[in-house]
Design a protein around this motif. Structure first.
Motif, PDB file in Angstrom:
ATOM      1  N   TYR A  84      12.681  20.413  17.395  1.00  0.00           N
ATOM      2  CA  TYR A  84      13.002  21.813  17.360  1.00  0.00           C
ATOM      3  C   TYR A  84      11.999  22.445  18.387  1.00  0.00           C
ATOM      4  O   TYR A  84      12.761  23.570  18.627  1.00  0.00           O
ATOM      5  CB  TYR A  84      12.191  22.061  16.376  1.00  0.00           C
ATOM      6  N   GLN A 115      16.520  13.254  14.156  1.00  0.00           N
ATOM      7  CA  GLN A 115      16.721  14.746  14.376  1.00  0.00           C
ATOM      8  C   GLN A 115      17.195  15.663  15.406  1.00  0.00           C
ATOM      9  O   GLN A 115      17.263  16.582  14.761  1.00  0.00           O
ATOM     10  CB  GLN A 115      14.731  15.144  13.983  1.00  0.00           C
ATOM     11  N   CYS A 118      20.450  16.384  14.239  1.00  0.00           N
ATOM     12  CA  CYS A 118      21.009  16.863  13.199  1.00  0.00           C
ATOM     13  C   CYS A 118      20.368  19.413  14.020  1.00  0.00           C
ATOM     14  O   CYS A 118      21.426  19.088  13.708  1.00  0.00           O
ATOM     15  CB  CYS A 118      20.353  16.800  11.791  1.00  0.00           C
ATOM     16  N   ARG A 119      19.708  18.608  14.739  1.00  0.00           N
ATOM     17  CA  ARG A 119      19.327  20.185  15.111  1.00  0.00           C
ATOM     18  C   ARG A 119      20.465  20.373  16.002  1.00  0.00           C
ATOM     19  O   ARG A 119      21.147  21.332  15.792  1.00  0.00           O
ATOM     20  CB  ARG A 119      18.490  20.138  16.100  1.00  0.00           C
ATOM     21  N   GLY A 123      22.012  21.001  11.955  1.00  0.00           N
ATOM     22  CA  GLY A 123      21.138  20.998  10.564  1.00  0.00           C
ATOM     23  C   GLY A 123      19.646  21.471  11.130  1.00  0.00           C
ATOM     24  O   GLY A 123      19.862  22.447  12.296  1.00  0.00           O
ATOM     25  N   ARG A 124      18.749  22.005   9.987  1.00  0.00           N
ATOM     26  CA  ARG A 124      17.485  22.174  10.739  1.00  0.00           C
ATOM     27  C   ARG A 124      16.267  21.541  10.475  1.00  0.00           C
ATOM     28  O   ARG A 124      16.914  20.070   9.867  1.00  0.00           O
ATOM     29  CB  ARG A 124      17.077  22.821   9.468  1.00  0.00           C
ATOM     30  N   VAL A 125      15.538  21.177  11.961  1.00  0.00           N
ATOM     31  CA  VAL A 125      14.136  20.581  11.618  1.00  0.00           C
ATOM     32  C   VAL A 125      12.484  20.602  11.681  1.00  0.00           C
ATOM     33  O   VAL A 125      12.653  22.220  12.299  1.00  0.00           O
ATOM     34  CB  VAL A 125      14.492  19.448  12.998  1.00  0.00           C
ATOM     35  N   GLY A 126      12.207  19.931  11.279  1.00  0.00           N
ATOM     36  CA  GLY A 126      10.597  21.059  11.289  1.00  0.00           C
ATOM     37  C   GLY A 126       9.563  20.066  10.959  1.00  0.00           C
ATOM     38  O   GLY A 126       9.738  18.584  10.771  1.00  0.00           O
ATOM     39  N   TRP A 174      15.217  19.133   7.834  1.00  0.00           N
ATOM     40  CA  TRP A 174      14.535  19.691   6.532  1.00  0.00           C
ATOM     41  C   TRP A 174      15.913  20.028   6.446  1.00  0.00           C
ATOM     42  O   TRP A 174      16.455  20.257   4.944  1.00  0.00           O
ATOM     43  CB  TRP A 174      14.370  21.212   6.822  1.00  0.00           C
ATOM     44  N   GLU A 175      17.016  20.235   6.645  1.00  0.00           N
ATOM     45  CA  GLU A 175      18.649  20.273   6.379  1.00  0.00           C
ATOM     46  C   GLU A 175      19.819  20.007   6.647  1.00  0.00           C
ATOM     47  O   GLU A 175      19.612  19.748   8.592  1.00  0.00           O
ATOM     48  CB  GLU A 175      18.627  22.045   6.213  1.00  0.00           C
TER      49      GLU A 175
END
Length: 264
Positions: A84, A115, A118-119, A123-126, A174-175
């Motif tokens: 991210y 990850q 997804c980003r 999507g959401r990554v953290g 995350w999402e």
């Protein structure tokens, strides 16, 4: 241009987008992470049926626009960097990911790769809410699975009711992006495996890692103070008593990269 192997078969071409620098240990023992991935995901045959190329994404090296079409599939490796983050090379990698997806190229992401895909796709990554996940983790597969042919490897060979995989990460998804399917989760990480159609696959764990690579990473993290000595000893103790289902995961990755589809 199609490259033809012996026997008239078209040679398959794959690119590893390496998002980490080679450690001294991996360079000395394996010849670098490129060799680790090719040993894990390559055919290992001697008839020249496929070829692998290395692009050091972490150093800003990515395939040119005119090179992308020549590859059957791409693999994005793990990395100590945050998926991210807004480093230039990560932003450029996100743009390439969107291009590869638009071109319907096969794209496999491992750990950081999982990850950052997804980003890039929305999507959401953290940071992992549960902190570091290091060791062997039991991963439960979704039921039912999407009807994609590459998942036949899962349906036919699941160690049941879960598959153990090597983990070493402190970030997580995350999402999921809109339209993506959750394929597996664990008690530590909600999104262990996902796909976006039959051309994108993300795996949070490390199918390519051998136990000695993981142990070397644990020692380095411990020496740097990133994890405690007690944590490191717990991981080493676990590895003495259990093993990942590595052949299962390698079969899944190879099936994904090399299964023909009706649209191909």
């Amino acid at each position: 241009m199609k490259v033809v192997a012996e026997g008239g078969r078209r040679m398959r071409r794959y690119a590893l987008l390496l998002a980490a620098n080679d450690s001294e240990y991996v360079r000395k023992v394996y010849g670098g992470y490129f060799e680790v991935f090719v040993r894990a995901f390559g055919d290992g045959d001697s008839d020249g049926g496929e070829a692998w190329d290395l692009f050091r994404a972490v150093d800003g090296e990515l395939p040119r626009e005119d090179e992308v079409a020549g590859y059957d599939g791409f693999v994005i490796s793990g990395s100590p960097n945050d998926a991210y983050a807004d480093d230039l090379w990560i932003l450029r990698l996100c743009l390439l990911i969107r291009e590869l997806v638009a071109m319907r190229k096969r794209l496999l992401g491992i750990c950081f790769g999982h990850q950052v895909i997804c980003r890039a796709l929305g999507g959401r990554v953290g940071k992992a809410r549960g902190g570091w996940d290091i060791g062997i983790r039991e991963v439960a597969m979704a039921d039912p699975l999407p009807p994609f042919r590459f998942l036949d490897a899962v349906r036919q060979g699941l160690p049941a009711p879960y598959a153990k995989i090597t983990e070493i990460h402190q970030d997580e998804v995350w999402e999921l992006p809109v339209g993506a399917d959750l394929l597996a989760s664990s008690s530590k990480t909600d999104v262990e495996v996902f796909c976006a159609g039959d051309r994108v696959l993300g795996i949070q764990g490390h199918p390519e890692y051998t136990n000695d690579i993981l142990l070397n990473l644990v020692d380095r993290l411990s020496s740097a103070g990133s994890i405690t000595m007690a944590f490191a000893e717990d991981v080493k103790s676990q590895l003495e008593n259990t093993e990942p289902d590595r052949e299962f995961w390698l079969k899944l990755c190879k099936s994904f990269l090399k299964t023909e589809t009706e649209e191909a």
